[in-house]
Design a protein around this motif. Structure first.
Motif, PDB file in Angstrom:
ATOM      1  N   GLN A 200       0.815  -1.212   0.000  1.00  0.00           N
ATOM      2  CA  GLN A 200       0.000   0.000   0.000  1.00  0.00           C
ATOM      3  C   GLN A 200       0.854   1.271   0.000  1.00  0.00           C
ATOM      4  N   TYR A 201       2.178   1.086   0.101  1.00  0.00           N
ATOM      5  CA  TYR A 201       3.075   2.237   0.182  1.00  0.00           C
ATOM      6  C   TYR A 201       4.041   2.223  -1.003  1.00  0.00           C
ATOM      7  N   PRO A 202       3.737   3.008  -2.051  1.00  0.00           N
ATOM      8  CA  PRO A 202       4.552   2.977  -3.277  1.00  0.00           C
ATOM      9  C   PRO A 202       5.988   3.439  -3.070  1.00  0.00           C
ATOM     10  N   GLY A 203       6.269   4.127  -1.960  1.00  0.00           N
ATOM     11  CA  GLY A 203       7.633   4.576  -1.705  1.00  0.00           C
ATOM     12  C   GLY A 203       8.543   3.470  -1.209  1.00  0.00           C
ATOM     13  N   LEU A 204       7.970   2.314  -0.863  1.00  0.00           N
ATOM     14  CA  LEU A 204       8.757   1.171  -0.399  1.00  0.00           C
ATOM     15  C   LEU A 204       9.010   0.224  -1.567  1.00  0.00           C
ATOM     16  N   LYS A 205      10.278  -0.076  -1.841  1.00  0.00           N
ATOM     17  CA  LYS A 205      10.647  -0.918  -2.982  1.00  0.00           C
ATOM     18  C   LYS A 205      11.363  -2.173  -2.500  1.00  0.00           C
ATOM     19  N   LYS A 206      10.786  -3.334  -2.831  1.00  0.00           N
ATOM     20  CA  LYS A 206      11.423  -4.606  -2.484  1.00  0.00           C
ATOM     21  C   LYS A 206      12.490  -4.928  -3.531  1.00  0.00           C
ATOM     22  N   VAL A 207      13.755  -4.913  -3.120  1.00  0.00           N
ATOM     23  CA  VAL A 207      14.845  -5.158  -4.065  1.00  0.00           C
ATOM     24  C   VAL A 207      15.283  -6.611  -4.092  1.00  0.00           C
ATOM     25  N   ALA A 208      14.862  -7.394  -3.087  1.00  0.00           N
ATOM     26  CA  ALA A 208      15.195  -8.828  -3.062  1.00  0.00           C
ATOM     27  C   ALA A 208      14.232  -9.551  -2.134  1.00  0.00           C
ATOM     28  N   GLN A 209      13.868 -10.765  -2.557  1.00  0.00           N
ATOM     29  CA  GLN A 209      13.075 -11.671  -1.711  1.00  0.00           C
ATOM     30  C   GLN A 209      13.651 -13.065  -1.876  1.00  0.00           C
ATOM     31  N   GLN A 210      14.104 -13.636  -0.775  1.00  0.00           N
ATOM     32  CA  GLN A 210      14.703 -14.969  -0.824  1.00  0.00           C
ATOM     33  C   GLN A 210      14.264 -15.789   0.382  1.00  0.00           C
ATOM     34  N   SER A 211      14.190 -17.094   0.187  1.00  0.00           N
ATOM     35  CA  SER A 211      13.960 -17.992   1.309  1.00  0.00           C
ATOM     36  C   SER A 211      15.293 -18.317   1.970  1.00  0.00           C
ATOM     37  N   ALA A 212      15.309 -18.204   3.293  1.00  0.00           N
ATOM     38  CA  ALA A 212      16.467 -18.662   4.063  1.00  0.00           C
ATOM     39  C   ALA A 212      16.076 -19.861   4.926  1.00  0.00           C
ATOM     40  N   ASN A 213      14.898 -20.430   4.629  1.00  0.00           N
ATOM     41  CA  ASN A 213      14.469 -21.698   5.240  1.00  0.00           C
ATOM     42  C   ASN A 213      14.487 -21.677   6.772  1.00  0.00           C
ATOM     43  N   TRP A 214      14.131 -20.535   7.339  1.00  0.00           N
ATOM     44  CA  TRP A 214      14.071 -20.340   8.796  1.00  0.00           C
ATOM     45  C   TRP A 214      15.448 -20.349   9.453  1.00  0.00           C
ATOM     46  N   ASP A 215      16.528 -20.373   8.696  1.00  0.00           N
ATOM     47  CA  ASP A 215      17.863 -20.644   9.228  1.00  0.00           C
ATOM     48  C   ASP A 215      18.709 -19.372   9.364  1.00  0.00           C
ATOM     49  N   GLN A 216      19.374 -19.223  10.482  1.00  0.00           N
ATOM     50  CA  GLN A 216      20.150 -18.013  10.765  1.00  0.00           C
ATOM     51  C   GLN A 216      21.387 -17.913   9.881  1.00  0.00           C
ATOM     52  N   GLN A 217      22.137 -18.988   9.758  1.00  0.00           N
ATOM     53  CA  GLN A 217      23.352 -18.951   8.954  1.00  0.00           C
ATOM     54  C   GLN A 217      23.030 -18.725   7.483  1.00  0.00           C
ATOM     55  N   GLU A 218      21.957 -19.348   7.011  1.00  0.00           N
ATOM     56  CA  GLU A 218      21.566 -19.157   5.611  1.00  0.00           C
ATOM     57  C   GLU A 218      21.161 -17.709   5.362  1.00  0.00           C
ATOM     58  N   ALA A 219      20.453 -17.115   6.312  1.00  0.00           N
ATOM     59  CA  ALA A 219      20.073 -15.711   6.172  1.00  0.00           C
ATOM     60  C   ALA A 219      21.305 -14.808   6.177  1.00  0.00           C
ATOM     61  N   PHE A 220      22.276 -15.130   7.023  1.00  0.00           N
ATOM     62  CA  PHE A 220      23.522 -14.360   7.069  1.00  0.00           C
ATOM     63  C   PHE A 220      24.216 -14.389   5.703  1.00  0.00           C
ATOM     64  N   SER A 221      24.373 -15.585   5.152  1.00  0.00           N
ATOM     65  CA  SER A 221      25.068 -15.731   3.863  1.00  0.00           C
ATOM     66  C   SER A 221      24.325 -15.028   2.742  1.00  0.00           C
ATOM     67  N   LYS A 222      22.996 -15.180   2.724  1.00  0.00           N
ATOM     68  CA  LYS A 222      22.214 -14.568   1.646  1.00  0.00           C
ATOM     69  C   LYS A 222      22.162 -13.048   1.789  1.00  0.00           C
ATOM     70  N   MET A 223      22.162 -12.565   3.027  1.00  0.00           N
ATOM     71  CA  MET A 223      22.198 -11.118   3.228  1.00  0.00           C
ATOM     72  C   MET A 223      23.510 -10.545   2.722  1.00  0.00           C
ATOM     73  N   GLU A 224      24.618 -11.240   2.969  1.00  0.00           N
ATOM     74  CA  GLU A 224      25.921 -10.798   2.461  1.00  0.00           C
ATOM     75  C   GLU A 224      25.897 -10.676   0.936  1.00  0.00           C
ATOM     76  N   THR A 225      25.331 -11.688   0.269  1.00  0.00           N
ATOM     77  CA  THR A 225      25.264 -11.685  -1.194  1.00  0.00           C
ATOM     78  C   THR A 225      24.367 -10.559  -1.698  1.00  0.00           C
ATOM     79  N   ILE A 226      23.234 -10.378  -1.066  1.00  0.00           N
ATOM     80  CA  ILE A 226      22.300  -9.313  -1.467  1.00  0.00           C
ATOM     81  C   ILE A 226      22.964  -7.952  -1.333  1.00  0.00           C
ATOM     82  N   LEU A 227      23.716  -7.737  -0.245  1.00  0.00           N
ATOM     83  CA  LEU A 227      24.375  -6.446  -0.031  1.00  0.00           C
ATOM     84  C   LEU A 227      25.411  -6.148  -1.108  1.00  0.00           C
TER      85      LEU A 227
END
Length: 334
Positions: A200-227
């Protein structure tokens, strides 16, 4: 071998065999209307099992540990024996654990399942064996099989978390969404709840959406790649706190300390980060309450043949922010 030693060995073997048969006989179910694992009729024995089998995902995740601990404590306070085991989100392991509960003639099973579709067969198998199953946290894609499906109101929780996220983002900026395991119904429900609000807020832009399968280490690694691909990020919203904490660690490593981070679950670690100001908010789902309700309804069903409640039940989540973080303990209000 001498005749006398052979005679003694034969006598001892017969005694052990007799003892095993007596032990197996004593483990029989008292439900003569029940079925075995293949769905065929079984016969009653003179005693009824007093065991409630509790099966959860990995207790390495504090949410799952909290619900397992709560179910165990509640069942034992009501006079039941308990067993607690983890399927580690492996449907095959879950099936083996349910088979074990059936072989032990459990009075009931409390289950946080390993997949909305993959769990239907094992739950049906337990039902066919006369063992009622009470689902917590995650639903399955079929009704009329489990006696109860008690879950947090994931849509409501996602929406209140997303509203706080929008406020923290001041309604604009680039953001990333981490989603949970695709086989888990909650992952899709939470993602939809987030997007129903944020879209509902056009000023917000999703630049990436990924599954990290509920996992902390996977989210860490994927966040590094996204950055590396999208260094200009102002926000992260995650389907659970574990992924939010993984993303937060990657942001800290990249020296990005002003990014708005929102999670879901209300874990003690997330609440600690909210108190410190590193995370903005989380939607707390009351793990202990859902597990306790499942045990209470199992007890009522064992004693009366009914729960007195509809199969599908939901519990509202609560928004945790820095302003109220001190009011919450381990997945519950203090």
């Amino acid at each position: 071998m001498s005749h006398s030693r052979r005679h003694l060995l034969t006598t001892a073997t017969a005694a052990v065999t007799t003892g095993l048969l007596l032990t197996l006989s004593a483990c029989g179910s008292s439900d003569d209307s029940g079925n075995d694992a293949q769905g065929t009729k079984t016969s009653k024995s003179s005693s009824k099992s007093n065991l409630i089998a509790i099966i959860i995902p990995s207790p390495d995740n504090p949410f799952f540990k909290a619900e397992g601990d709560a179910a165990k404590a509640k069942a034992e306070s009501m006079g039941y024996k308990t067993s607690v085991a983890s399927h580690d989100d492996d449907p095959n392991k879950q099936s083996e654990l349910i088979d074990a509960a059936i072989s032990r003639h459990a009075a009931a099973i409390v289950l946080d399942n390993a997949g909305a579709d993959a769990s239907i067969g094992p739950v049906q198998k337990a039902a066919n064996a006369g063992i009622p199953v009470f689902l917590i946290d995650r639903e399955i894609n079929k009704t009329g099989v489990a006696k109860a499906q008690i879950v947090s109101n994931n849509s409501q929780g996602a929406q209140i978390a997303a509203q706080e996220f929008v406020k923290g983002m001041k309604e604009k900026g680039n953001y990333v969404e981490f989603t949970g395991r695709a086989s888990d119904t909650n992952a899709g429900v939470r993602s939809k709840g987030y997007n129903d609000v944020i879209s509902q807020y056009p000023g917000l832009k999703k630049v990436a959406q990924q599954s990290a399968n509920w996992d902390q280490q996977e989210a860490f690694s994927k966040m590094e790649t996204i950055l590396q691909r999208n260094p200009d990020i102002q926000g992260v919203i995650a389907g659970n706190d574990t992924m939010a904490l993984g993303a937060l660690a990657a942001l800290k490593a990249a020296k990005k300390t002003d990014v708005v981070v929102v999670g879901f679950d209300g874990s003690p670690d997330a609440i600690a980060q909210i108190k410190s100001g590193a995370m903005l908010a989380t939607a707390l789902q009351p793990a202990a309450l859902g597990a306790q309700q499942a045990v209470e309804q199992a007890d009522k069903f064992i004693k009366t043949g009914k729960t007195g409640q509809p199969e599908k039940q939901s519990i509202d989540c609560e928004l945790v922010t820095k302003a109220n973080a001190d009011e919450f303990g381990v997945f519950a209000r203090k």
